[in-house]
Write a protein that holds these residues in place. Sequence first.
Motif, PDB file in Angstrom:
ATOM      1  N   PRO A  73      43.210  34.116  -2.553  1.00 20.94           N
ATOM      2  CA  PRO A  73      42.163  33.334  -3.231  1.00 20.94           C
ATOM      3  C   PRO A  73      41.018  34.182  -3.773  1.00 20.94           C
ATOM      4  CG  PRO A  73      42.782  32.326  -1.133  1.00 20.94           C
ATOM      5  CD  PRO A  73      43.416  33.677  -1.159  1.00 20.94           C
ATOM      6  N   GLU A  74      40.783  35.379  -3.269  1.00 15.97           N
ATOM      7  CA  GLU A  74      39.698  36.239  -3.758  1.00 15.97           C
ATOM      8  C   GLU A  74      40.167  37.121  -4.911  1.00 15.97           C
ATOM      9  OE1 GLU A  74      40.768  36.251  -0.643  1.00 15.97           O
ATOM     10  OE2 GLU A  74      39.249  35.042   0.390  1.00 15.97           O
ATOM     11  N   HIS A  95      48.872  33.714  -5.007  1.00 14.44           N
ATOM     12  CA  HIS A  95      48.399  33.537  -3.632  1.00 14.44           C
ATOM     13  C   HIS A  95      49.072  34.532  -2.696  1.00 14.44           C
ATOM     14  CE1 HIS A  95      46.703  31.402  -0.215  1.00 14.44           C
ATOM     15  NE2 HIS A  95      47.917  31.399   0.355  1.00 14.44           N
ATOM     16  N   GLU A 148      43.038  21.799 -11.371  1.00 13.84           N
ATOM     17  CA  GLU A 148      43.486  22.549 -10.204  1.00 13.84           C
ATOM     18  C   GLU A 148      44.991  22.378 -10.010  1.00 13.84           C
ATOM     19  OE1 GLU A 148      39.478  22.262  -7.376  1.00 13.84           O
ATOM     20  OE2 GLU A 148      41.256  21.052  -6.931  1.00 13.84           O
ATOM     21  N   TYR A 193      46.598  25.199  -0.498  1.00 17.98           N
ATOM     22  CA  TYR A 193      45.546  26.046  -1.078  1.00 17.98           C
ATOM     23  C   TYR A 193      45.366  25.642  -2.542  1.00 17.98           C
ATOM     24  CZ  TYR A 193      46.020  28.966   3.073  1.00 17.98           C
ATOM     25  OH  TYR A 193      46.058  29.427   4.364  1.00 17.98           O
ATOM     26  N   ARG A 194      44.127  25.337  -2.899  1.00 17.49           N
ATOM     27  CA  ARG A 194      43.830  24.880  -4.259  1.00 17.49           C
ATOM     28  C   ARG A 194      43.357  26.052  -5.115  1.00 17.49           C
ATOM     29  NH1 ARG A 194      42.664  20.858  -0.735  1.00 17.49           N
ATOM     30  NH2 ARG A 194      43.286  18.722  -1.317  1.00 17.49           N
ATOM     31  N   TYR A 195      43.869  26.112  -6.350  1.00 16.57           N
ATOM     32  CA  TYR A 195      43.498  27.148  -7.324  1.00 16.57           C
ATOM     33  C   TYR A 195      43.036  26.466  -8.608  1.00 16.57           C
ATOM     34  CZ  TYR A 195      45.290  31.072  -4.620  1.00 16.57           C
ATOM     35  OH  TYR A 195      45.482  32.025  -3.652  1.00 16.57           O
TER      36      TYR A 195
END
Length: 376
Positions: A134-135, A129, A55, A87-89
């Motif tokens: 996130p979607e 982002h 991540e 925000y984690r990706y």
Amino acid sequence: MSVAEDDVEVGKPKKKPRKIHRMSRTDKAIAYLLLLGFVSIVLWPLTFFVIGPGEVGVLFRTLTVGTETRFVYPEGINIKWPWNRIYRYEVRIQKQDETVHGLAADGLRITSDISVLYYPKADNAGKLHRAIGPEYADRFVRPTAVEAVRSVIGKYDPHELYQVDMTRLEKEVMETIEANNQDLIVFDQVIIRRIELPKEINQAISRKLTEEQNALAYEYVLEQARKEAERKRIDAIGYQTFYSIVADALTPQLLTWRGIEATVELSKSNNSKIVIVGGGKDQLPLILGSDIANQPNLPAPAPVNPQRYRLPDFDNLPQLFPNAPTAEADTSQDQETQLRPDENSNGDSTSSESTTSGETAPASYDQNTEKPQTDN
């Protein structure tokens, strides 16, 4: 104030001064440590955070510029201001299964099942982002893959899709996706698991392939028949050559001796048997025949030259139906008949001519075919 009141106030005891308790240095240190510990416990989840394996963290500055696109937080423990958000990706390869409904080149409906392997670029997670969010899987990955598959399937007709190599289709889909020139998502691979054609097309293609295989099977059958004919020809030449060689050695005495040996062997058998012995001196047992010794002396067959009896050239044999009518010939004849209505409209003249020709036809027939009647 009266004298009596003054005497009472003078008689009251005086209050002692209040003592002020001051904290020692040790107590102050303990209090500060406790306060610092409490604040740390409260602010720890708001200040310190952990980025898991595979991540990256995107920083959102609440009080200033918003999404930070210049850097991302790597794996491990990191720190931030309590009022900012993270925000984690996930940047590992991810898979998304989709069912695509498209149209072939001839307009028939084609259904295909695909699997898309993708992952976001770690360095551009902040841009991702800010641009998509996130979607991104539903907003960007799915529409891009579905549109690419539909574009590629629309170039082929159902019969070509039935025979085309899946690797070739996947390569064309990847080339279509890469033509978008975006640097946010990396499409690793698009796997086409299944292509479903309409039921009628499937049945028609299956029948066609079955008939093609039957035609190929007939080719093998014909080749087998040719080989069998060659084998029989070789056997016949061998038999005739063999009999031409041994014919001189088949004397009556030898045949009689072989008959006696066969009778002896038959008598040794454990099975029930009846042997009827002939009456003459040249007679053998009836079970083996009675005229072997009295065969006529025929000349020995001549040896056969293998080059004399050759099989025909199967490729140059005449056709079975050389003048078979076809559907195209029948159609052309109907068109010619329709283009000449005048000939069909003169029914009286045609009938009269046919009557006249009918009267003279028997005479010409008798003259040409029945010569005995003409001569008479």
